[in-house]
Motif scaffolding. Structure first.
Motif, PDB file in Angstrom:
ATOM      1  N   ALA A  19       0.754  -1.150  -0.005  1.00  0.00           N
ATOM      2  CA  ALA A  19       0.015  -0.075  -0.024  1.00  0.00           C
ATOM      3  C   ALA A  19       0.846   1.284  -0.142  1.00  0.00           C
ATOM      4  N   LEU A  20       2.000   1.133   0.726  1.00  0.00           N
ATOM      5  CA  LEU A  20       2.775   2.405   1.016  1.00  0.00           C
ATOM      6  C   LEU A  20       3.476   2.718  -0.454  1.00  0.00           C
ATOM      7  N   VAL A  21       3.966   1.770  -1.121  1.00  0.00           N
ATOM      8  CA  VAL A  21       4.694   1.831  -2.468  1.00  0.00           C
ATOM      9  C   VAL A  21       3.572   2.448  -3.327  1.00  0.00           C
ATOM     10  N   ALA A  22       2.246   1.671  -3.289  1.00  0.00           N
ATOM     11  CA  ALA A  22       1.231   1.987  -4.287  1.00  0.00           C
ATOM     12  C   ALA A  22       0.855   3.685  -4.029  1.00  0.00           C
ATOM     13  N   LEU A  23       0.678   3.921  -3.061  1.00  0.00           N
ATOM     14  CA  LEU A  23       0.461   5.517  -2.732  1.00  0.00           C
ATOM     15  C   LEU A  23       1.267   6.379  -3.645  1.00  0.00           C
ATOM     16  N   GLY A  24       2.595   5.910  -3.633  1.00  0.00           N
ATOM     17  CA  GLY A  24       3.670   6.878  -4.545  1.00  0.00           C
ATOM     18  C   GLY A  24       3.299   6.664  -5.945  1.00  0.00           C
ATOM     19  N   PHE A  25       2.844   5.363  -6.677  1.00  0.00           N
ATOM     20  CA  PHE A  25       2.345   5.327  -7.906  1.00  0.00           C
ATOM     21  C   PHE A  25       1.177   6.176  -8.164  1.00  0.00           C
ATOM     22  N   VAL A  26       0.206   6.305  -7.149  1.00  0.00           N
ATOM     23  CA  VAL A  26      -0.909   7.013  -7.361  1.00  0.00           C
ATOM     24  C   VAL A  26      -0.708   8.470  -7.528  1.00  0.00           C
ATOM     25  N   LEU A  27       0.100   8.934  -6.577  1.00  0.00           N
ATOM     26  CA  LEU A  27       0.446  10.235  -6.689  1.00  0.00           C
ATOM     27  C   LEU A  27       0.946  10.796  -7.971  1.00  0.00           C
ATOM     28  N   ILE A  28       1.863  10.292  -8.442  1.00  0.00           N
ATOM     29  CA  ILE A  28       2.612  10.629  -9.573  1.00  0.00           C
ATOM     30  C   ILE A  28       1.618  10.458 -10.972  1.00  0.00           C
ATOM     31  N   TYR A  29       0.785   9.519 -10.654  1.00  0.00           N
ATOM     32  CA  TYR A  29      -0.134   9.191 -12.020  1.00  0.00           C
ATOM     33  C   TYR A  29      -1.001  10.284 -11.887  1.00  0.00           C
ATOM     34  N   ARG A  30      -1.451  10.776 -10.838  1.00  0.00           N
ATOM     35  CA  ARG A  30      -2.516  11.877 -10.746  1.00  0.00           C
ATOM     36  C   ARG A  30      -1.927  13.009 -11.141  1.00  0.00           C
ATOM     37  N   ALA A  31      -0.799  13.441 -10.913  1.00  0.00           N
ATOM     38  CA  ALA A  31      -0.064  14.661 -11.403  1.00  0.00           C
ATOM     39  C   ALA A  31       0.213  14.808 -12.868  1.00  0.00           C
ATOM     40  N   THR A  32       0.781  13.650 -13.409  1.00  0.00           N
ATOM     41  CA  THR A  32       1.212  13.523 -14.596  1.00  0.00           C
ATOM     42  C   THR A  32       0.728  12.549 -15.587  1.00  0.00           C
ATOM     43  N   ASN A  33      -0.520  11.678 -15.235  1.00  0.00           N
ATOM     44  CA  ASN A  33      -1.013  10.669 -16.019  1.00  0.00           C
ATOM     45  C   ASN A  33      -0.169   9.682 -16.296  1.00  0.00           C
ATOM     46  N   VAL A  34       0.990   9.349 -15.763  1.00  0.00           N
ATOM     47  CA  VAL A  34       1.895   8.557 -16.432  1.00  0.00           C
ATOM     48  C   VAL A  34       2.556   7.486 -14.979  1.00  0.00           C
ATOM     49  N   VAL A  35       2.607   6.271 -15.474  1.00  0.00           N
ATOM     50  CA  VAL A  35       2.997   5.422 -14.495  1.00  0.00           C
ATOM     51  C   VAL A  35       4.483   5.396 -14.079  1.00  0.00           C
ATOM     52  N   ASN A  36       4.938   5.646 -12.927  1.00  0.00           N
ATOM     53  CA  ASN A  36       6.296   5.717 -12.668  1.00  0.00           C
ATOM     54  C   ASN A  36       6.919   4.451 -12.499  1.00  0.00           C
ATOM     55  N   PHE A  37       7.505   3.798 -13.429  1.00  0.00           N
ATOM     56  CA  PHE A  37       8.233   2.473 -13.297  1.00  0.00           C
ATOM     57  C   PHE A  37       9.386   2.227 -12.180  1.00  0.00           C
ATOM     58  N   ALA A  38       9.810   3.523 -12.085  1.00  0.00           N
ATOM     59  CA  ALA A  38      11.069   3.854 -10.948  1.00  0.00           C
ATOM     60  C   ALA A  38      10.540   3.781  -9.663  1.00  0.00           C
ATOM     61  N   GLN A  39       9.149   3.846  -9.367  1.00  0.00           N
ATOM     62  CA  GLN A  39       8.722   3.834  -7.947  1.00  0.00           C
ATOM     63  C   GLN A  39       9.434   3.075  -6.953  1.00  0.00           C
ATOM     64  N   GLY A  40       9.673   1.605  -7.287  1.00  0.00           N
ATOM     65  CA  GLY A  40      10.015   0.875  -6.348  1.00  0.00           C
ATOM     66  C   GLY A  40      11.499   1.048  -5.970  1.00  0.00           C
ATOM     67  N   ASP A  41      12.129   1.870  -7.003  1.00  0.00           N
ATOM     68  CA  ASP A  41      13.583   2.148  -6.850  1.00  0.00           C
ATOM     69  C   ASP A  41      13.664   3.392  -5.808  1.00  0.00           C
ATOM     70  N   PHE A  42      12.599   4.243  -5.590  1.00  0.00           N
ATOM     71  CA  PHE A  42      12.836   5.251  -4.798  1.00  0.00           C
ATOM     72  C   PHE A  42      12.941   4.392  -3.260  1.00  0.00           C
ATOM     73  N   ALA A  43      12.109   3.623  -2.968  1.00  0.00           N
ATOM     74  CA  ALA A  43      12.428   2.874  -1.854  1.00  0.00           C
ATOM     75  C   ALA A  43      13.777   2.273  -1.665  1.00  0.00           C
ATOM     76  N   MET A  44      14.273   1.649  -2.626  1.00  0.00           N
ATOM     77  CA  MET A  44      15.534   1.409  -2.900  1.00  0.00           C
ATOM     78  C   MET A  44      16.736   2.327  -2.319  1.00  0.00           C
ATOM     79  N   VAL A  45      16.323   3.519  -2.991  1.00  0.00           N
ATOM     80  CA  VAL A  45      17.471   4.829  -2.785  1.00  0.00           C
ATOM     81  C   VAL A  45      17.300   5.297  -1.379  1.00  0.00           C
ATOM     82  N   GLY A  46      16.033   5.209  -0.939  1.00  0.00           N
ATOM     83  CA  GLY A  46      16.029   5.666   0.449  1.00  0.00           C
ATOM     84  C   GLY A  46      16.661   4.776   1.360  1.00  0.00           C
ATOM     85  N   ALA A  47      16.554   3.375   1.273  1.00  0.00           N
ATOM     86  CA  ALA A  47      17.029   2.308   2.113  1.00  0.00           C
ATOM     87  C   ALA A  47      18.616   2.357   2.075  1.00  0.00           C
ATOM     88  N   PHE A  48      19.175   2.676   0.832  1.00  0.00           N
ATOM     89  CA  PHE A  48      20.822   2.762   0.653  1.00  0.00           C
ATOM     90  C   PHE A  48      21.045   4.035   1.411  1.00  0.00           C
TER      91      PHE A  48
END
Lengths: 291, 384
Positions: A19-48
């Protein structure tokens, strides 16, 4: 009964990650009408980022989080400028390809810098969890569930009750109209990326003690989160949460009572059924209504 | 056109040097000429790191052999060709070296799939090839030229079953495996072995890789009432997630795992959740005096800890040198007979007793995670 309760709790915990990662998808989709396929990598960047702060530099946990909360918005802004902004006037397809490319770039860049060995981050709480009757409640899952609830509440208030939130909603609904009304569309989209990167990064820090920090940690989760947001109704915050939690519970119960090897299949089986019978998802608007 | 004359002189010198090299190659081998051993190993591509370790292990042995006077009065020389981590390029690399008639034997890849790829070319070339792949079929399909310097996978599962059943006296087995090629084939071999002992496991479950949660499997282990568990899990993070969730549910049983359970990564990720577990391993630096000495030399020479990628080539060079010496020849057939006659050689991987299939080792070390440190628990060897 105890086993069923345990499975449901675990399912909700895993579901809240989706759900937490899906929220990020939804936000960017709502603003740009585009699916951000790097959304999962945002999590990776934060963890690293947390690994660098707390393990490589040896900073205390709270300072690490604080500094990561500075790094992530900068990263989000850079992502917007590098991946989305140059293609903003093109159709959605080049932008999607661009996010895919960014995902591959981020994962391989991290692989080159950090190697393939997964690392571990300490949990937020010292205690592993509490045993309640027959059920073990993992403290990290509790933290993720709590964070998800708080983020959803904040997001609701932000989008529905503040002027900035309403401007962002207007941008997502009709960019031309919004700019005619004097809304700075580019700025609104920039803010969306910054927020989405921060949210995604936080998700990464929260799930790292459970699934560890590795190059591919985000992309495995993101695929399920993507399915969750379609089930919930793409572009709907409520739908992303319900879809994520439902998916977590369904696949955990499916693994326990039907088949473990087929575990990953359940998520996509549900997705398939939804696409066939209710393509707009649980909370999604009908296409005709949107037009 | 005007060129600086010094450049011309340099070019002429290089041409002359190249020309004389070509002449030398065409001449028959003299007594002091080196005995060439080919090595097909990844230097580039996805598994290039392991190739580096293999070369380091082989070079360490070659230095020792040459320092002791070489073989038949001639020094050994390693000729390395990059296999680029892929099957087609491994075949190319092998064929290129096989064209050099001065190469008397080969060290082949460590991965079974690449050894399978070169099998027809090896059969055609008719030269002994030392291998480190553990797929049992490699030496059991009638190819007389493969000689294996690691125990094959049949022994992995046999030693695991023997340790849990015969040594520790446990009978109620739970088996958990990854659903990939490694996990399922190891599981099948393991169940066959249990069946030979007349044991039916109380639980067998496969789990997908890269999952954030393995609670369902952990609960099944708990419910099964097993007192001993064998696992074949490919990735360390999956292993660590599973181990943690198993302990959270209060499951405590004898746990014998496939080798990934002892890696530094697995121990770092899982922490106390893996304390007290057992694993099989072909190479362990504390397993025997030879392994200890090798690990120290390797560490001193390369500033990194030794592992099986380096240990089997080290053994292979020494055994090969011994075989050439006793055959008094580098003729392939005589060399083959001498290799098969190697019995009781104490190597760093264990005691080599070659059988007619070309398998040199027939057992494994059992290691234990003793509060985060790896110690040797037992060595189990079989006679067949």
């Amino acid at each position: 009964m105890g086993i069923l309760l345990q499975l449901i709790f675990t399912g909700l915990g895993v579901g809240s990650i989706y759900a937490l990662v899906a929220l990020g998808f939804v936000l960017i989709y709502r603003a740009t009408n585009v699916v951000n396929f790097a959304q999962g990598d945002f999590a990776m960047v934060g963890a690293f980022a947390m690994v660098v702060m707390t393990i490589d530099f040896g900073l205390p946990y709270w300072l690490g989080i604080l500094l990561t909360l500075i790094v992530l918005p900068v990263f989000g802004a850079a992502f917007n400028l590098g991946v989305y902004f140059p293609l903003r006037n093109r159709s959605y397809l080049p932008v999607i390809i661009s996010t895919l490319g960014a995902s591959i770039f981020l994962e391989n860049g991290m692989l080159a810098a950090y190697g393939p060995r997964p690392q571990s981050l300490p949990p937020i709480f010292a205690s592993q969890g509490i045993t309640l009757g027959p059920v073990f409640l993992d403290s990290q899952y509790l933290a993720i569930l709590a964070t998800t609830v708080v983020m959803v509440a904040l997001q609701y208030v932000f989008f529905e009750r503040t002027l900035l939130g309403k401007k962002m909603q207007a941008t997502s609904q009709d960019k031309e109209m919004a700019s005619l009304l004097g809304i700075k569309v580019a700025l609104m989209i920039m803010i969306t990326f910054i927020y989405s990167a921060t949210l995604g990064g936080l998700a990464g820090i929260l799930i790292a003690p459970i699934i560890f920090v590795s190059v591919g940690m985000g992309s495995a989760i993101a695929l399920k989160a993507f399915a969750a947001s379609i089930i919930g109704g793409f572009g709907d915050v409520k739908g992303a949460i319900v879809g994520g939690l439902a998916l977590g519970v369904i696949e955990t119960l499916g693994a326990a009572y039907v088949s473990v090897p087929f575990k990953d299949g359940f998520a996509f089986l549900v997705l398939f059924v939804f696409l066939l019978l209710r393509p707009q998802g649980l909370y999604g608007e009908r296409i005709s209504e949107k037009a | 056109m005007r060129f600086p004359s010094s450049l011309w002189r340099a070019r002429a010198a290089v041409m002359l040097a190249l020309g004389s090299l070509m002449l030398l190659q065409g001449m028959p081998a003299r007594a002091a000429d080196p005995i060439k051993i080919g090595m097909v190993i990844p230097l580039t591509g996805s598994i290039a790191e392991s190739g580096k370790y293999g070369i380091q292990g082989a070079k360490l042995a070659i230095e020792e052999v040459n320092k002791a006077g070489g073989v038949l009065g001639r020094p050994l020389e390693l000729v390395i060709e990059d296999d680029q981590s892929a099957n087609p390029t491994t075949i190319l690399a092998f064929n290129k070296l096989a064209g050099d008639k001065n190469i008397v034997a080969f060290l082949g890849p460590t991965r079974s799939t690449q050894i399978q790829a070169i099998a027809p070319a090896v059969q055609k070339a008719g030269i002994p090839v030392m291998i480190g792949g553990t797929d049992p079929t490699l030496t059991h399909t009638g190819n007389p030229w493969f000689f294996r310097f690691r125990p094959n996978d049949n022994y992995t599962v046999r030693v695991m079953a023997d340790f849990g059943g015969t040594v520790l006296g446990k009978k109620k087995w739970a088996v958990v495996h990854a659903t990939d090629a490694f996990g399922t084939s190891a599981k099948t071999l393991f169940l066959d072995n249990l069946k030979k002992q007349g044991i039916e496991p109380v639980m067998v479950e496969g789990q997908p890789n890269n999952s954030p949660d393995y609670t369902a499997v952990a609960l099944k282990v708990k419910q099964s009432g097993a007192d001993v568990m064998a696992t074949f899990i490919t990735y360390e993070q999956d292993l660590a997630i599973f181990a943690k969730q198993l302990r959270q549910l209060g499951v405590d049983l004898v746990w014998v795992g496939s080798p990934s359970i002892t890696t530094t990564t697995a121990r770092n990720l899982a922490g106390p959740a893996l304390y007290g577990t057992y694993a099989v391993a072909d190479f362990f630096s504390g397993a025997n005096p030879q392994a200890k000495a090798f690990a120290e030399k390797y560490q001193a020479a390369y500033k990194s800890p030794a592992d099986f990628f380096g240990s089997w080539p080290y053994d292979a060079i020494h055994v090969l040198a011994k075989a050439i010496e006793s055959a008094k020849s580098t003729d392939p057939q005589k060399l083959r007979a001498a290799l098969l006659a190697v019995k009781g050689y104490q190597g760093v991987e264990g005691t080599y007793n070659f059988d007619n299939n070309g398998d040199g080792l027939h057992g494994y070390n059992i290691l234990k995670n003793d509060n985060g440190n790896i110690v040797i628990e037992k060595r189990i060897d079989f006679n067949d």
